[in-house]
Design an enzyme around this catalytic site. Structure first.
Site, PDB file in Angstrom:
ATOM      1  N   ARG A  93      -0.774  -2.235  12.805  1.00 46.51           N
ATOM      2  CA  ARG A  93       0.278  -3.747  13.533  1.00 46.51           C
ATOM      3  C   ARG A  93       0.693  -3.464  14.897  1.00 46.51           C
ATOM      4  O   ARG A  93       0.653  -5.020  15.332  1.00 46.51           O
ATOM      5  CB  ARG A  93       2.167  -3.056  12.681  1.00 46.51           C
ATOM      6  CG  ARG A  93       2.094  -2.912  11.281  1.00 46.51           C
ATOM      7  CD  ARG A  93       3.103  -2.328  10.426  1.00 46.51           C
ATOM      8  NE  ARG A  93       2.583  -0.903  11.132  1.00 46.51           N
ATOM      9  CZ  ARG A  93       3.637   0.410   9.948  1.00 46.51           C
ATOM     10  NH1 ARG A  93       4.785  -0.247   9.341  1.00 46.51           N
ATOM     11  NH2 ARG A  93       3.235   1.209  10.512  1.00 46.51           N
ATOM     12  N   SER A 131       7.501  -0.069   5.403  1.00 52.48           N
ATOM     13  CA  SER A 131       8.326   0.546   4.222  1.00 52.48           C
ATOM     14  C   SER A 131       9.949   0.549   4.837  1.00 52.48           C
ATOM     15  O   SER A 131      11.263   0.577   3.975  1.00 52.48           O
ATOM     16  CB  SER A 131       7.539   1.131   3.228  1.00 52.48           C
ATOM     17  OG  SER A 131       6.737   1.010   3.223  1.00 52.48           O
TER      18      SER A 131
HETATM   19  P1  ADP Z   1       1.344   5.807   5.508  1.00 54.48           P
HETATM   20  O1  ADP Z   1       2.195   7.168   5.056  1.00 54.48           O
HETATM   21  O2  ADP Z   1      -0.100   6.034   5.986  1.00 54.48           O
HETATM   22  O3  ADP Z   1       1.352   6.491   7.051  1.00 54.48           O
HETATM   23  P2  ADP Z   1       2.319   3.643   4.567  1.00 54.48           P
HETATM   24  O4  ADP Z   1       3.073   3.486   3.171  1.00 54.48           O
HETATM   25  O5  ADP Z   1       3.824   3.527   5.388  1.00 54.48           O
HETATM   26  O6  ADP Z   1       1.699   5.517   4.403  1.00 54.48           O
HETATM   27  O7  ADP Z   1       0.542   2.411   4.947  1.00 54.48           O
HETATM   28  C1  ADP Z   1      -0.402   2.592   4.440  1.00 54.48           C
HETATM   29  C2  ADP Z   1      -0.692   2.052   5.678  1.00 54.48           C
HETATM   30  O8  ADP Z   1      -1.079   0.413   5.929  1.00 54.48           O
HETATM   31  C3  ADP Z   1      -1.064   2.031   7.331  1.00 54.48           C
HETATM   32  O9  ADP Z   1      -2.349   2.407   7.239  1.00 54.48           O
HETATM   33  C4  ADP Z   1      -0.051   1.251   7.838  1.00 54.48           C
HETATM   34  O10 ADP Z   1      -0.509   1.599   9.051  1.00 54.48           O
HETATM   35  C5  ADP Z   1      -0.486  -0.152   6.705  1.00 54.48           C
HETATM   36  N1  ADP Z   1       0.815  -0.601   7.213  1.00 54.48           N
HETATM   37  C6  ADP Z   1       2.243  -0.523   6.808  1.00 54.48           C
HETATM   38  N2  ADP Z   1       2.508  -1.699   6.899  1.00 54.48           N
HETATM   39  C7  ADP Z   1       2.324  -2.390   7.472  1.00 54.48           C
HETATM   40  C8  ADP Z   1       2.256  -4.091   7.863  1.00 54.48           C
HETATM   41  N3  ADP Z   1       3.496  -4.596   7.622  1.00 54.48           N
HETATM   42  N4  ADP Z   1       1.321  -4.416   7.857  1.00 54.48           N
HETATM   43  C9  ADP Z   1      -0.067  -3.819   8.258  1.00 54.48           C
HETATM   44  N5  ADP Z   1      -0.479  -2.651   8.125  1.00 54.48           N
HETATM   45  C10 ADP Z   1       0.380  -1.814   7.537  1.00 54.48           C
END
Ligand code: ADP
Length: 161
Positions: A93, A131
Site C-alpha cells: 500500500r 482490515s
Molecule cells: P497479513 O496479516 O498477511 O498482512 P492481510 O490480510 O492484512 O494479511 O493482507 C494480506 C496482503 O494484502 C498483504 O500483502 C497486505 O499488504 C495486502 N493488503 C492489505 N490491504 C491492502 C490494500 N488495501 N491494498 C493492497 N494490498 C493490501
C-alpha cells in the site's frame, strides 16, 4: 508449452476488503491460477473464524474462474511448494508496508529459492485501506460502504446481533 503459473496470495483477510479484491483481480489477470490462502491461526484473536473468512472469500470470488480459496497453517513456503506454486503475491500500500514485506520475501527466498515473491499495487483509492482500520471504523459506527464487499458489511452486522 510453458507450465501454468500458480500464484498464492496469502493473508489474514479478517475481513477481506476491496483492496484485497483489487489485488486478487489483478493477480488473476496475470497468473493462470491464483490461490487465495487464508492464514488459519492468527497471533491475535481474529474477529472472524477461519471458516467464516473462507466462506466470505469464496462468495466474493466465486465468479472468477481461475481464483481458488483455501486455508493454510505453518510455513507459507512449505504450503506453496505443496500446491506447486511458483509465485507468492503480496500487496504493497505504502512505504510503511515495505520493510516487513522485504524481510519476509528474503526469508522466504532463503528457505525456498524456487518461489518468487511479486508485489502488486492496488488502485490508489484503496491504498489506505486495511482490515484493522475497517474493524475500527465499523466498531465506532462509521460508514464503510464501498470499502468492503456487501457480504462483509452484513457479516459485521451479524456479529453485533
Ligand atoms: P497479513 O496479516 O498477511 O498482512 P492481510 O490480510 O492484512 O494479511 O493482507 C494480506 C496482503 O494484502 C498483504 O500483502 C497486505 O499488504 C495486502 N493488503 C492489505 N490491504 C491492502 C490494500 N488495501 N491494498 C493492497 N494490498 C493490501
Amino acid at each position: 508449452m510453458a507450465e501454468p503459473v500458480i500464484a498464492i496470495y496469502p493473508g489474514s483477510f479478517d475481513p477481506v476488503t476491496n483492496g484485497h479484491l483489487d489485488i486478487i483481480r489483478r493477480s488473476g489477470s496475470v497468473f493462470d491460477t491464483v490461490i487465495v490462502a487464508v492464514l488459519q491461526n492468527l497471533e491475535k484473536k481474529p474477529l472472524f473464524s477461519a471458516e467464516e473468512r473462507l466462506g466470505i472469500l469464496r462468495e466474493v470470488t466465486g465468479s472468477w474462474e481461475n481464483v481458488k480459496v483455501d486455508s493454510f497453517d505453518g510455513l507459507l513456503v512449505s504450503y506453496a511448494v505443496e500446491k506447486g506454486a511458483r509465485v507468492i503475491v503480496r500487496g504493497i500500500r505504502a512505504v510503511t508496508d515495505y520493510e516487513y514485506e522485504f524481510q519476509m520475501a528474503l526469508m522466504n527466498r532463503r528457505m525456498e529459492s524456487s518461489i518468487e515473491t511479486i508485489f502488486m499495487l492496488p488502485s490508489s483509492e484503496y491504498s489506505y485501506l486495511s482490515s484493522s482500520l475497517i474493524k475500527e471504523v465499523y466498531a465506532l459506527g462509521g460508514d464503510i460502504t464501498g470499502l468492503v464487499p456487501e457480504v462483509v458489511e452484513s457479516s459485521l452486522r451479524g456479529l453485533d446481533g
